[in-house]
Design a protein around this motif. Sequence first.
Motif, PDB file in Angstrom:
ATOM      1  N   ASP A  81       1.058  -1.113   0.082  1.00  0.00           N
ATOM      2  CA  ASP A  81       0.141   0.081  -0.088  1.00  0.00           C
ATOM      3  C   ASP A  81       0.877   1.049   0.008  1.00  0.00           C
ATOM      4  O   ASP A  81       1.321   1.663   1.047  1.00  0.00           O
ATOM      5  CB  ASP A  81      -0.942   0.072   1.095  1.00  0.00           C
ATOM      6  CG  ASP A  81      -1.829   1.058   1.300  1.00  0.00           C
ATOM      7  OD1 ASP A  81      -1.586   2.027   0.608  1.00  0.00           O
ATOM      8  OD2 ASP A  81      -2.880   1.005   1.998  1.00  0.00           O
ATOM      9  N   SER A  82       1.216   1.594  -1.245  1.00  0.00           N
ATOM     10  CA  SER A  82       2.640   2.940  -1.236  1.00  0.00           C
ATOM     11  C   SER A  82       2.002   3.963  -0.407  1.00  0.00           C
ATOM     12  O   SER A  82       2.721   4.583  -0.227  1.00  0.00           O
ATOM     13  CB  SER A  82       2.701   3.002  -2.619  1.00  0.00           C
ATOM     14  OG  SER A  82       1.690   3.264  -3.425  1.00  0.00           O
ATOM     15  N   TYR A  83       0.755   4.416  -0.671  1.00  0.00           N
ATOM     16  CA  TYR A  83       0.354   5.513   0.004  1.00  0.00           C
ATOM     17  C   TYR A  83       0.581   5.474   1.545  1.00  0.00           C
ATOM     18  O   TYR A  83       1.533   6.483   1.843  1.00  0.00           O
ATOM     19  CB  TYR A  83      -1.179   5.655  -0.037  1.00  0.00           C
ATOM     20  CG  TYR A  83      -1.959   6.787   0.558  1.00  0.00           C
ATOM     21  CD1 TYR A  83      -2.096   8.088  -0.263  1.00  0.00           C
ATOM     22  CD2 TYR A  83      -2.107   7.223   1.911  1.00  0.00           C
ATOM     23  CE1 TYR A  83      -2.754   8.969   0.288  1.00  0.00           C
ATOM     24  CE2 TYR A  83      -2.649   8.288   2.456  1.00  0.00           C
ATOM     25  CZ  TYR A  83      -2.936   9.329   1.718  1.00  0.00           C
ATOM     26  OH  TYR A  83      -3.308  10.521   2.372  1.00  0.00           O
ATOM     27  N   ILE A  84       0.405   4.422   2.291  1.00  0.00           N
ATOM     28  CA  ILE A  84       0.537   4.259   3.621  1.00  0.00           C
ATOM     29  C   ILE A  84       2.017   4.215   3.954  1.00  0.00           C
ATOM     30  O   ILE A  84       2.444   4.563   4.994  1.00  0.00           O
ATOM     31  CB  ILE A  84      -0.335   3.429   4.340  1.00  0.00           C
ATOM     32  CG1 ILE A  84      -0.652   3.788   5.684  1.00  0.00           C
ATOM     33  CG2 ILE A  84       0.281   1.926   4.262  1.00  0.00           C
ATOM     34  CD1 ILE A  84      -1.488   5.045   6.053  1.00  0.00           C
ATOM     35  N   ASN A  95       4.491   5.264   1.921  1.00  0.00           N
ATOM     36  CA  ASN A  95       5.101   6.612   2.034  1.00  0.00           C
ATOM     37  C   ASN A  95       4.881   7.746   3.396  1.00  0.00           C
ATOM     38  O   ASN A  95       5.860   8.170   4.026  1.00  0.00           O
ATOM     39  CB  ASN A  95       4.909   7.477   0.767  1.00  0.00           C
ATOM     40  CG  ASN A  95       5.464   6.586  -0.463  1.00  0.00           C
ATOM     41  OD1 ASN A  95       6.225   5.920  -0.334  1.00  0.00           O
ATOM     42  ND2 ASN A  95       4.775   6.737  -1.455  1.00  0.00           N
ATOM     43  N   THR A  96       3.393   7.633   3.609  1.00  0.00           N
ATOM     44  CA  THR A  96       3.241   8.668   4.677  1.00  0.00           C
ATOM     45  C   THR A  96       3.777   8.215   5.951  1.00  0.00           C
ATOM     46  O   THR A  96       4.442   8.918   6.760  1.00  0.00           O
ATOM     47  CB  THR A  96       1.506   8.374   4.998  1.00  0.00           C
ATOM     48  OG1 THR A  96       1.106   8.488   3.655  1.00  0.00           O
ATOM     49  CG2 THR A  96       1.245   9.452   5.937  1.00  0.00           C
ATOM     50  N   HIS A  97       4.039   6.728   6.240  1.00  0.00           N
ATOM     51  CA  HIS A  97       4.409   6.359   7.457  1.00  0.00           C
ATOM     52  C   HIS A  97       6.053   6.680   7.369  1.00  0.00           C
ATOM     53  O   HIS A  97       6.660   7.299   8.592  1.00  0.00           O
ATOM     54  CB  HIS A  97       4.281   4.702   7.638  1.00  0.00           C
ATOM     55  CG  HIS A  97       4.717   4.321   8.994  1.00  0.00           C
ATOM     56  ND1 HIS A  97       6.040   3.719   9.240  1.00  0.00           N
ATOM     57  CD2 HIS A  97       4.118   4.439  10.269  1.00  0.00           C
ATOM     58  CE1 HIS A  97       6.125   3.450  10.560  1.00  0.00           C
ATOM     59  NE2 HIS A  97       5.059   3.777  11.262  1.00  0.00           N
ATOM     60  N   GLY A 109       3.701  14.518   6.476  1.00  0.00           N
ATOM     61  CA  GLY A 109       3.063  12.994   6.423  1.00  0.00           C
ATOM     62  C   GLY A 109       2.062  13.018   7.435  1.00  0.00           C
ATOM     63  O   GLY A 109       0.977  12.156   7.031  1.00  0.00           O
ATOM     64  N   PHE A 135      -1.205  13.882   5.365  1.00  0.00           N
ATOM     65  CA  PHE A 135      -1.546  12.776   4.738  1.00  0.00           C
ATOM     66  C   PHE A 135      -2.360  11.678   5.381  1.00  0.00           C
ATOM     67  O   PHE A 135      -3.230  10.836   4.870  1.00  0.00           O
ATOM     68  CB  PHE A 135      -0.461  12.276   3.746  1.00  0.00           C
ATOM     69  CG  PHE A 135      -0.061  12.742   2.726  1.00  0.00           C
ATOM     70  CD1 PHE A 135      -1.097  13.031   1.369  1.00  0.00           C
ATOM     71  CD2 PHE A 135       1.175  13.721   2.545  1.00  0.00           C
ATOM     72  CE1 PHE A 135      -0.760  13.735   0.450  1.00  0.00           C
ATOM     73  CE2 PHE A 135       1.307  14.446   1.499  1.00  0.00           C
ATOM     74  CZ  PHE A 135       0.362  14.709   0.341  1.00  0.00           C
ATOM     75  N   ARG A 148      -6.041  10.506   4.808  1.00  0.00           N
ATOM     76  CA  ARG A 148      -6.732   9.200   4.835  1.00  0.00           C
ATOM     77  C   ARG A 148      -7.703   8.900   5.755  1.00  0.00           C
ATOM     78  O   ARG A 148      -8.858   8.312   5.504  1.00  0.00           O
ATOM     79  CB  ARG A 148      -5.627   8.269   4.937  1.00  0.00           C
ATOM     80  CG  ARG A 148      -6.341   6.812   5.298  1.00  0.00           C
ATOM     81  CD  ARG A 148      -5.668   5.505   4.684  1.00  0.00           C
ATOM     82  NE  ARG A 148      -5.334   5.512   3.387  1.00  0.00           N
ATOM     83  CZ  ARG A 148      -4.670   4.295   2.791  1.00  0.00           C
ATOM     84  NH1 ARG A 148      -4.522   3.243   3.572  1.00  0.00           N
ATOM     85  NH2 ARG A 148      -4.691   4.352   1.542  1.00  0.00           N
ATOM     86  N   CYS A 201      -4.402  -1.368  12.167  1.00  0.00           N
ATOM     87  CA  CYS A 201      -4.680  -1.192  10.898  1.00  0.00           C
ATOM     88  C   CYS A 201      -5.614  -1.847  10.421  1.00  0.00           C
ATOM     89  O   CYS A 201      -6.215  -1.728   9.253  1.00  0.00           O
ATOM     90  CB  CYS A 201      -3.206  -1.025  10.081  1.00  0.00           C
ATOM     91  SG  CYS A 201      -2.832  -2.800   9.846  1.00  0.00           S
TER      92      CYS A 201
END
Lengths: 254, 629, 370
Positions: free
Chosen positions: B61-64, B66-68, B109, B112, B116, B244
């Motif tokens: 899940d690239s969104y999370i 990168n955010t993390h 971060g 974002f 979400r 999560c």
Amino acid sequence: MTATARRIAVLAALGRNPVSGKARPNRDDLLALELARQLGGDLTLIHAGNPDEAALGDYFAYGASSLDLVPLADGGDVASALVTRLAGYDLILAGSRAEGGEGSGLVPYLVAETLGLPIVADVIAITLGDEATEVTQALAKGQRRRVRVTLPAVIAVYPKALVTPRYAYARRLAGRVTTYVAPAMEPVASPWHREAAKKRPVKFRAAETKSGHARMLSAIVAEARGGAVIAAGTPADKAQAILAYLRLHKLIDW
Amino acid sequence: MQWVQIAITIVFWVAVATLAVGLIRRIRLWRNGRDAPVDWGGLLAIPRRYLVDIHHVVARDSYIANTHMAVAGGALAALALVAINYGLALYQPWLDWLTLAAAAVMLVGSYFIWARRRNPPARLSKGPWSRLPFTLAGFAAGVIGLMLVTLVPPSATTTMLALPLLLLLIAGSAELALGIGAGGPMKHAVAGLLHLGFHPRKQRFTGRSVDLRPLDLDAGDFGVGKPADFRWNQLLSFDACVQCGKCEAACPAFAAGQPLNPKKLIQDLVVGLASGSDAKFAGSPYPGIPIGEHAGAPDKAVVPFLIEPATLWSCTTCRACVEECPMLIEHVDAIIDLRRNLTLTTGELPGTASETLANLRETGTTGGHDVAARQHWAVDLDVKQAQPGTLVDVLLVVGEGAFDTRYQRTLRALVKSLKAAKIDFAVLGDSEFDTGDTARRLGDEATFQMLAQRNIANFARFQFRRIVTPDPHVLNSLKNDYPALGGHFAVLHHSTLLAQLAKSGQLQLGPTPDRRAVTYHDPCYLGRYNGEIDAPRDLLKAIGIEVREMERSGLRGRCCGGGGGAPLTDIPGRQRIPDIRIGDAKATGAAIVAVGCPQCTAMLEGVVGERPEVLDIAELVAQSLPVPA
Amino acid sequence: MSEALKRINPRRPFQVTAEGLKRIVLGVAGEAGASVHVAHRDATPKPLRLRGEPTGQHLVIAHADRGALTAHAHEAIAAAALLADAATAVTVLVFGDLSEKLAPFGADRVIVAAVGDGAHFDPDRELAVAAEQVARLAPRHIVMPDSAIGDGDLGRRLAARLGVSVATHVVELAPTGVAASWRGGAEMARRDLPRMLLLDPGTTDLALPFSGAGERVEIEVPPFPDSRYRDLGSPPVDSAQLGLEDADFIVSAGNGVADVPTLLALAKTFDAAIGASRVAVDDGRFARHQQVGATGKTVSASVYMAIGISGAVQHLQGIRAVRHVIAINTDASAPIAQRADLTIVDDAQAVMEQLLEATRGRNFAPGVTP
Ligand SMILES: Cc1cc2nc3c(=O)[nH]c(=O)nc-3n(C[C@H](O)[C@H](O)[C@H](O)COP(=O)(O)OP(=O)(O)OC[C@H]3O[C@@H](n4cnc5c(N)ncnc54)[C@H](O)[C@@H]3O)c2cc1C
Ligand code: SF4
Ligand code: SF4
């Protein structure tokens, strides 16, 4: 609670798995054990037979905590051996039938007769009172009957009683066996000779009076057991065939 | 602004002290658990495990991901810089600049995360987790502001701003520092890192690790009855959960509306280890079981006070949850540990599970069959029986499916292919007993060990090079569960062998005569448990089938519902798991679902109504054997 | 007669005549094969078995229910008559009201002990009567049906009281000895004729070439003083509500049954409990507790009528202990046909309707329970 102070004995035979022949606790006796456990009280399991039989330990897994063992040679008089350890119990529970050997279902009756106690068979539920116990008996076609019987008493449990024996390995390790001296008994030669079961036992019937044709017909009917297939005919004929089958095997009475 | 700098130093040390106190308190709770070897070396491996193993999961899940990376990386960097610059009272402006930059990354971060969480998927927990973007942003903003305040020349404005910024920093620091001690969301950061170091299944960092720990029954080890019966590093692992809900989203039992949610289960165990009730849980409940009616403590029985038995018996042990968990938590191990205690100490299993276990003890088969009947399917096939003293190449272990007329078709098809490839093989005949897989997953370790020992002794009577089986449960049992009991065998799934043979040309295959569209269902015990996802696909390709993949396939395939004894315990839900899986298959438009497991065959064929045909790979392969001239 | 020597494949589909007889033999039809009711139907009187004054007797003991004995008890009488020589009488001691004639089954003397309702539980009283009759008549053999309830119970009480040699669960008998089922049917054991025999159902052919004298006497039975048992009565039970594990007759529906009301009516006709395959349960036609099979109930009824059920292994696992499986299925090759003792290949709906038609107006009377 007087009920919890009751002394309860459960008669336990050695059973066999019908498919593999492996020794195991007798299914019917497990039901008796489970019913007894639900009653609470001071519970002892009593077995007469080979003291070295490892499968007896499985009774502990099914919830017995102590086992009184009366050594007895194969074919010995089980009821007489059991009776030597049965003094002073308020309730003696047994399964309906042993699956290991003869399985005559006589043992609880012989025990009751020897001890002069009343016996109720086909019991599915027990409520203990002070002087007497109330039991529920299973009758044919799922009917029930409530019976009050004075204590002490012998109770034989219905083979389809709705209790579920539970096997817990940890309990198996905690069980305690007390082995008694074998009672002095005259060895009696068993009148029985064992053999493998037949698929279809021979019927007892009068010396032949039927015509050859009738004989053949009945032979066909007997052989056809285990897989007759009726494909031709009208649905009405087939309905008759079902009724004929049910009548033939005495499953209906009309 | 000297006083601001001193204030930051004070805040920093107070926070560190708070964290330390909290950590010590938490360690005490973990120490309630049973002993497990402490692998200090694991601590050194944390960075690698974090960057490689966790990233491997999170990157799906690239969104999370990168955010993390931004939030955690920014926060860690900022904290490290503050520790040096303020903790040691250096007060270097250039470090302030770096700190500011790190905090800015963190702030971005946090934005974002907030974005979400505006419209969160159901799997995410709410409650304290909802405030996290704000407290984290507060921390970042506080740091940024205070850095600016110290960097720019003092003025009335900076003086006026300093105090509120400091409060923001304190609030943010509280979230970070109190997390571990008070069980807040940021607990995961500390516990998660320690968990990586002390992971109870460290073999998973070097390969696939799915074997279950054998119990020392003679020593009275009967699994886990109360939270304190878990090993301490298992307790620690539960604390790592970030709620999560990836596990929840993957869980077939949850999807079917059975009363299981792996995320809730882990959170319940956290409640158990820390004492309390589940009332504060802010995620999806176990379907059908309201929240707030269960409570636990380290020495209080888990079942039924904290977790209902039906929850444990709903699990198919498919490991989808484990596969998805970014914190590398081992749900299945926990569930099996709890089941073991129920089975071994009470024997209270629902449905026909107890009967099945009795069958296994008494007949060595789950169905209570006569073992002599196991080879009946092969009477007319001229299949060799293994003989002591005669070496065969392949020992074919057919499994429990041999008693099922449907599955016998698969076995016959397999035999046809093995013969076509001129493989020297033999079956065990009436000395083949169940491997004990079902017993073990139902928590009956005693029966499992009894069967395993019997089988190991039996295998020792024969000479063979390798074992081949069409049953992934047999495969997994022999390959992964038996070594700990002294049985070491080379075991292959039939698809693996057939694919090898097809590749080497020993098995000549033509194109399949059946032109219908095919999808492939990965059996959990073949794919996730044993990593074999390619051989079945290669084999299908070799006969000219292009697999239409289902949405969940390969290592992330969805369970058919047949594992772990779940069909026996048969906990009611809204729906049956195989219905969901057949739904997946239908969505591909396929007319055939290819499978590689007797259990999957039975489960998927048990689905009512219009559905694709279920065929084992072996059947499809046998159809493609060239007709002998 | 080469025709008669020809081996007939018993599995060959056969014709069914209007009387429900199987017609596999070429040409001839209508001769009663092995119908249970031969003795009833026979119009011409049969010769008496007893010649002259008896020198001894065999005693049969059984309970009557609603005026009649069960077929199982009839067999015990026939068995005693077949065991007896021309100088041995067959005496039948019946508890409860009796309105049927027992002579066709070979009874020479019938003692009716009017204890009121035969189903009333008063074993001490019955045991006293039975023991007294045994003492008075000194029978050579005592023969009883080994029914699960009632006679089997009294028989064991009597055996224990008398301390005589006994064989229970007898599956075969002859003047030379008996065979009993041991280990729950896995084995058979033989011995010489014991004094007392408890017979399983189905041991004896009721078609006898002779008749008993059938004299009837009634005896008064005084109430037993200080009985240790008290019958508290029986709550009525509806078979359809019965637990499947407990049921003796099960009508079970699968995916091939579309019309549930007809099925329910059929079950009612046979006083049967209702089972279902998982597919039928999943479809919502039946409740979950009615599911039979690996993940449902394990049943051990005498009769299991599988209507529109294919017979998947998971289903068959639940009916392993069933005695008689009757299948109705459109598909003769469905796996259930391999398990069934009788398979009817036809549309379930049509056969169910015909069964209802054929049984309309018939009163159900309890059959033999194993
Ligand atoms: C793990 C697992 C556990 C299971 N447990 C069980 C269980 O406990 N119990 C159970 O029953 N199943 C169970 N199943 C399901 C089992 O595999 C079968 O799917 C199911 O038994 C089939 O039910 P059925 O025979 O009613 O339906 P079908 O398989 O659809 O068969 C219907 C039958 O009816 C016949 N038919 C159709 N129309 C007519 C008509 N008009 N007249 C007469 N006949 C007709 C057909 O020829 C066919 O033989 C289980 C499956 C799995 C995978
Ligand atoms: S193993 Fe599978 S069924 Fe069990 S909790 Fe995990 S995802 Fe759910
Ligand atoms: S257990 Fe793992 S996957 Fe499940 S919620 Fe917790 S961190 Fe996420």
